[in-house]
Design a protein around this motif. Structure first.
Motif, PDB file in Angstrom:
ATOM      1  N   GLU A   1       0.834  -1.205   0.000  1.00  0.00           N
ATOM      2  CA  GLU A   1       0.000   0.000   0.000  1.00  0.00           C
ATOM      3  C   GLU A   1       0.863   1.247   0.000  1.00  0.00           C
ATOM      4  O   GLU A   1       2.006   1.235   0.469  1.00  0.00           O
ATOM      5  CB  GLU A   1      -0.889   0.030   1.240  1.00  0.00           C
ATOM      6  CG  GLU A   1      -2.011  -0.971   1.217  1.00  0.00           C
ATOM      7  CD  GLU A   1      -3.029  -0.633   2.278  1.00  0.00           C
ATOM      8  OE1 GLU A   1      -2.684  -0.690   3.478  1.00  0.00           O
ATOM      9  OE2 GLU A   1      -4.167  -0.307   1.893  1.00  0.00           O
ATOM     10  N   CYS A   2       0.265   2.347  -0.462  1.00  0.00           N
ATOM     11  CA  CYS A   2       0.997   3.611  -0.469  1.00  0.00           C
ATOM     12  C   CYS A   2       1.291   4.098   0.945  1.00  0.00           C
ATOM     13  O   CYS A   2       2.170   4.936   1.147  1.00  0.00           O
ATOM     14  CB  CYS A   2       0.246   4.673  -1.281  1.00  0.00           C
ATOM     15  SG  CYS A   2      -1.444   4.949  -0.772  1.00  0.00           S
ATOM     16  N   SER A   3       0.618   3.544   1.951  1.00  0.00           N
ATOM     17  CA  SER A   3       0.883   3.893   3.350  1.00  0.00           C
ATOM     18  C   SER A   3       2.166   3.245   3.865  1.00  0.00           C
ATOM     19  O   SER A   3       2.663   3.608   4.926  1.00  0.00           O
ATOM     20  CB  SER A   3      -0.284   3.437   4.231  1.00  0.00           C
ATOM     21  OG  SER A   3      -0.356   2.011   4.239  1.00  0.00           O
TER      22      SER A   3
ATOM     23  N   SER B   1      -1.260   2.356  -9.590  1.00  0.00           N
ATOM     24  CA  SER B   1      -0.770   1.048  -9.166  1.00  0.00           C
ATOM     25  C   SER B   1      -0.053   0.397 -10.328  1.00  0.00           C
ATOM     26  O   SER B   1      -0.444   0.573 -11.484  1.00  0.00           O
ATOM     27  CB  SER B   1      -1.922   0.133  -8.728  1.00  0.00           C
ATOM     28  OG  SER B   1      -2.596   0.646  -7.609  1.00  0.00           O
ATOM     29  N   ILE B   2       0.969  -0.351  -9.989  1.00  0.00           N
ATOM     30  CA  ILE B   2       1.592  -1.261 -10.937  1.00  0.00           C
ATOM     31  C   ILE B   2       1.139  -2.647 -10.500  1.00  0.00           C
ATOM     32  O   ILE B   2       1.299  -3.014  -9.330  1.00  0.00           O
ATOM     33  CB  ILE B   2       3.124  -1.142 -10.926  1.00  0.00           C
ATOM     34  CG1 ILE B   2       3.545   0.290 -11.306  1.00  0.00           C
ATOM     35  CG2 ILE B   2       3.748  -2.165 -11.885  1.00  0.00           C
ATOM     36  CD1 ILE B   2       5.024   0.548 -11.176  1.00  0.00           C
ATOM     37  N   VAL B   3       0.547  -3.383 -11.423  1.00  0.00           N
ATOM     38  CA  VAL B   3      -0.060  -4.670 -11.095  1.00  0.00           C
ATOM     39  C   VAL B   3       0.575  -5.756 -11.959  1.00  0.00           C
ATOM     40  O   VAL B   3       0.530  -5.688 -13.188  1.00  0.00           O
ATOM     41  CB  VAL B   3      -1.584  -4.646 -11.335  1.00  0.00           C
ATOM     42  CG1 VAL B   3      -2.222  -5.950 -10.862  1.00  0.00           C
ATOM     43  CG2 VAL B   3      -2.233  -3.444 -10.651  1.00  0.00           C
ATOM     44  N   TYR B   4       1.154  -6.748 -11.306  1.00  0.00           N
ATOM     45  CA  TYR B   4       1.780  -7.881 -11.986  1.00  0.00           C
ATOM     46  C   TYR B   4       0.842  -9.082 -11.890  1.00  0.00           C
ATOM     47  O   TYR B   4       0.156  -9.258 -10.879  1.00  0.00           O
ATOM     48  CB  TYR B   4       3.122  -8.230 -11.340  1.00  0.00           C
ATOM     49  CG  TYR B   4       4.124  -7.110 -11.414  1.00  0.00           C
ATOM     50  CD1 TYR B   4       5.037  -7.040 -12.456  1.00  0.00           C
ATOM     51  CD2 TYR B   4       4.161  -6.112 -10.437  1.00  0.00           C
ATOM     52  CE1 TYR B   4       5.970  -6.007 -12.527  1.00  0.00           C
ATOM     53  CE2 TYR B   4       5.083  -5.075 -10.503  1.00  0.00           C
ATOM     54  CZ  TYR B   4       5.977  -5.028 -11.545  1.00  0.00           C
ATOM     55  OH  TYR B   4       6.886  -4.006 -11.611  1.00  0.00           O
TER      56      TYR B   4
ATOM     57  N   ASN C   1       1.519  -2.773  -6.383  1.00  0.00           N
ATOM     58  CA  ASN C   1       2.226  -1.697  -5.686  1.00  0.00           C
ATOM     59  C   ASN C   1       1.462  -0.403  -5.911  1.00  0.00           C
ATOM     60  O   ASN C   1       1.277   0.021  -7.046  1.00  0.00           O
ATOM     61  CB  ASN C   1       3.654  -1.556  -6.221  1.00  0.00           C
ATOM     62  CG  ASN C   1       4.443  -2.831  -6.025  1.00  0.00           C
ATOM     63  OD1 ASN C   1       4.449  -3.415  -4.961  1.00  0.00           O
ATOM     64  ND2 ASN C   1       5.103  -3.279  -7.074  1.00  0.00           N
ATOM     65  N   GLU C   2       1.020   0.236  -4.802  1.00  0.00           N
ATOM     66  CA  GLU C   2       0.249   1.472  -4.873  1.00  0.00           C
ATOM     67  C   GLU C   2       1.132   2.693  -4.669  1.00  0.00           C
ATOM     68  O   GLU C   2       2.064   2.667  -3.869  1.00  0.00           O
ATOM     69  CB  GLU C   2      -0.802   1.518  -3.754  1.00  0.00           C
ATOM     70  CG  GLU C   2      -1.965   0.624  -3.926  1.00  0.00           C
ATOM     71  CD  GLU C   2      -2.966   0.812  -2.782  1.00  0.00           C
ATOM     72  OE1 GLU C   2      -3.980   0.118  -2.831  1.00  0.00           O
ATOM     73  OE2 GLU C   2      -2.739   1.621  -1.855  1.00  0.00           O
ATOM     74  N   TYR C   3       0.757   3.764  -5.358  1.00  0.00           N
ATOM     75  CA  TYR C   3       1.444   5.049  -5.222  1.00  0.00           C
ATOM     76  C   TYR C   3       0.393   6.139  -5.092  1.00  0.00           C
ATOM     77  O   TYR C   3      -0.591   6.155  -5.830  1.00  0.00           O
ATOM     78  CB  TYR C   3       2.339   5.307  -6.443  1.00  0.00           C
ATOM     79  CG  TYR C   3       3.347   4.204  -6.627  1.00  0.00           C
ATOM     80  CD1 TYR C   3       4.563   4.239  -5.958  1.00  0.00           C
ATOM     81  CD2 TYR C   3       3.060   3.102  -7.434  1.00  0.00           C
ATOM     82  CE1 TYR C   3       5.485   3.211  -6.101  1.00  0.00           C
ATOM     83  CE2 TYR C   3       3.979   2.066  -7.579  1.00  0.00           C
ATOM     84  CZ  TYR C   3       5.186   2.130  -6.908  1.00  0.00           C
ATOM     85  OH  TYR C   3       6.084   1.111  -7.048  1.00  0.00           O
TER      86      TYR C   3
END
Length: 142
Positions: A37-39, A101-104, A114-116
């Motif tokens: 998470e971005c947190s 987000s980048i999503v694999y 992965n969140e930004y």
């Protein structure tokens, strides 16, 4: 896997949070998935992900919306990028931001996300700057 399949899985993942639907959430993530998470929080493995989802949603917390603005997909690498807007109520406080987000994917499921975060309030620091007498590239190269 193609862009359409990736879009469906990502949409179901986001929608599962809005609907508080743990079954939908579980269908979207791989057994070995990792979510960052971005947190800064990191959850790894389906068991941990399901505990996180259940605890987050087993309260007055709620996702008001998680709106997808754009999805791009790289078929060679099996990875998507997503731009989105998000609003939720968490521990009695409202949060709202833009993000990406980048999503694999692995086996047509989310294996890594992965969140930004991008701040909701935007500002333009150079809009009030006086016009330079000469082009900026000339002054930098002196």
């Amino acid at each position: 896997m193609n862009r359409n399949q990736a879009s469906i899985i990502i949409s179901e993942y986001f929608e599962s949070w809005i609907k508080k639907d743990i079954e939908m959430f579980s269908r979207a993530v791989h057994d070995a998935a990792i979510i960052r998470e971005c947190s800064g929080a990191v959850m790894e493995g389906k068991n941990e992900l399901l505990i996180w989802f259940a605890q987050w949603n087993d309260s007055d917390n709620k996702v008001d919306y998680w709106e997808i603005k754009e999805i791009g997909f790289d078929e060679v690498r099996n990875v998507a990028f997503v731009e989105w807007r998000f609003k939720c109520l968490y521990d009695g406080k409202e949060y709202e931001w833009d993000g990406s987000s980048i999503v694999y994917f692995k086996e047509s499921l989310i294996i890594e996300l992965n969140e930004y975060e991008m701040k909701q309030d935007k500002f333009f620091p150079y809009r009030s700057v006086e016009t330079l007498d000469e082009p900026i590239h000339k002054s930098i190269n002196k």
